[in-house]
Design an enzyme around this catalytic site. Structure first.
Site, PDB file in Angstrom:
ATOM      1  N   TYR A 151      -1.279   0.531  10.212  1.00  0.00           N
ATOM      2  CA  TYR A 151      -1.387  -0.549   9.107  1.00  0.00           C
ATOM      3  C   TYR A 151       0.065  -0.397   8.217  1.00  0.00           C
ATOM      4  CZ  TYR A 151      -3.154  -1.721   4.469  1.00  0.00           C
ATOM      5  OH  TYR A 151      -3.288  -2.201   3.233  1.00  0.00           O
ATOM      6  N   SER A 181       0.690  -1.219   0.137  1.00  0.00           N
ATOM      7  CA  SER A 181      -0.027  -0.067  -0.123  1.00  0.00           C
ATOM      8  C   SER A 181       0.841   1.163   0.121  1.00  0.00           C
ATOM      9  CB  SER A 181      -0.644   0.297   1.224  1.00  0.00           C
ATOM     10  OG  SER A 181      -1.504   1.241   1.521  1.00  0.00           O
ATOM     11  N   LYS A 196       2.641  -3.087   6.716  1.00  0.00           N
ATOM     12  CA  LYS A 196       2.890  -3.528   5.342  1.00  0.00           C
ATOM     13  C   LYS A 196       4.494  -3.259   5.226  1.00  0.00           C
ATOM     14  CE  LYS A 196      -0.775  -4.881   3.622  1.00  0.00           C
ATOM     15  NZ  LYS A 196      -0.912  -6.147   2.875  1.00  0.00           N
TER      16      LYS A 196
END
Ligand code: UFG
Length: 329
Positions: A142, A118, A146
């Site tokens: 998040y 992402s 990642k």
């Protein structure tokens, strides 16, 4: 195509579109999904479903038995606010889960791994278009998870244990053109499905824009929306491109065009042919002003170009939502 592919998270939003595209190309598809972040039942018939966790021993046995050409790794807790609220779960699902999956691949001698990453790994760089050379500076749990998974994959690829692709998505949007697959997150946090919710709720509902005091032309956040079918196609191109290459390679997948929240609302109103009442609320924690991809590398190396527009994405998202409601009703 006579290859066998394993798709983790293949019951989720982007994963399900990937399964469909692979099946359309004649590949044999196996889905590993624990259904924790996707509907309880399979949402499509494009492949054989295995209800299991990527970290489980059964998943390792499955990979050793299948020896797929590549693993497309979508399984993750991808809800940014949920990751923020529950870091333990985020690190367990995203980081520990991916580590176990990579170990299964190394042990089975499966070399090719395509990682769903992402733009959240970049934080908020102060440049107009974000390219692959920017440093990793995630600003959310998040994004941290990642970035860690990218790092793990990079180290395994440097050592020669795997060949990896890191595909960093900007804002995935839309749905299968024929309405057969849809975006179906619960809870739903994303802009376009929430616009659809507000539109379908009728007059009782006023859409809330999260902040209009950002440093952007109209004060609302600017994002790069890429149609989910374009995203799936880019995965296929990238996986084929990786054949015969070693190491880890990173691509940004976006349209290269930015739209503010207000501009998305304008396109939405044009698609539905009605006004959508909106109000401005407070900023949502963790949102950054602007995230727009540089699409140069994907274009030059993969020959990838987004085919669908934001208007198409909204039209397809709405059609698939209505189709879903008809099926459910
Ligand atoms: N927004 C609203 N109101 C809503 C929902 C969203 O104003 O009801 C705004 C958000 O503040 C944001 C924009 O619409 O400015 C887009 O929001 P989304 O939730 O649709 O998407 P994000 O940009 O927050 O998230 C995307 C990806 C994530 C990724 C993140 C990186 O979906 O996977 O970018 O910041 F982590």
């Amino acid at each position: 195509m006579s290859e066998t592919y394993l798709v983790t998270g293949g019951n989720g939003y982007i994963g399900s579109h990937m399964c469909r595209l692979l099946a359309q190309h004649g590949a044999t598809v196996h889905v590993v999904d624990n259904h924790a972040a996707s509907p309880a039942e399979p949402v499509h018939g494009y492949g054989t479903f295995h209800r299991m966790d990527i970290a489980s021993a059964e998943c390792g046995e499955l990979i050793a038995w299948l020896r797929p050409t590549a693993v497309f790794h979508f399984a993750a807790l991808a809800n940014v606010p949920q990751c923020q609220a529950d870091p333990l779960r985020a690190y367990r699902d995203n980081v520990a889960g991916s580590l176990a999956l990579f170990q299964h691949c190394v042990e089975a001698g499966v070399r090719r791994v395509v990682l769903s990453s992402s733009c959240a790994v970049l934080g908020e760089p102060e440049v107009e278009l974000l390219d692959e050379s920017l440093p990793l500076r995630p600003a959310s749990v998040y994004g941290h998870t990642k970035a860690m998974v990218e790092q793990m994959l990079g180290d395994l690829c440097s050592r020669g244990s795997l060949d990896g692709l890191v595909l960093r998505y900007f804002n995935a949007a839309g749905a299968a053109e024929d309405g057969s697959l849809a975006e179906n997150h619960r809870p739903e946090t994303h802009l376009i499905p929430r616009l659809i919710d507000a539109h379908l709720a009728g007059e009782q509902s006023t859409f809330c824009i999260y902040g209009d005091d950002y440093d952007t032309p109209d004060g609302t956040c600017v994002r790069d929306y890429i149609h989910v079918e374009d995203l799936a196609r880019a995965h296929l191109l990238a996986e084929r491109w990786l054949v015969g290459k070693e190491g880890m390679h990173t691509f940004h997948l976006g349209s290269g065009k930015g739209y503010s929240v207000r501009e998305v609302i304008e396109v939405f109103e044009k698609v539905v042919g009605a006004r959508l009442p909106s109000r401005v609320g407070p900023r949502r924690p963790g949102d950054v002003a602007r995230l727009v991809a540089s699409v140069e590398r994907a274009r030059a190396e993969l020959g990838f170009e987004a085919k669908w527009s934001l208007e198409d994405a909204i039209r397809h998202a709405l059609a698939s939502r209505l189709a879903m409601a008809t099926t459910a009703g």
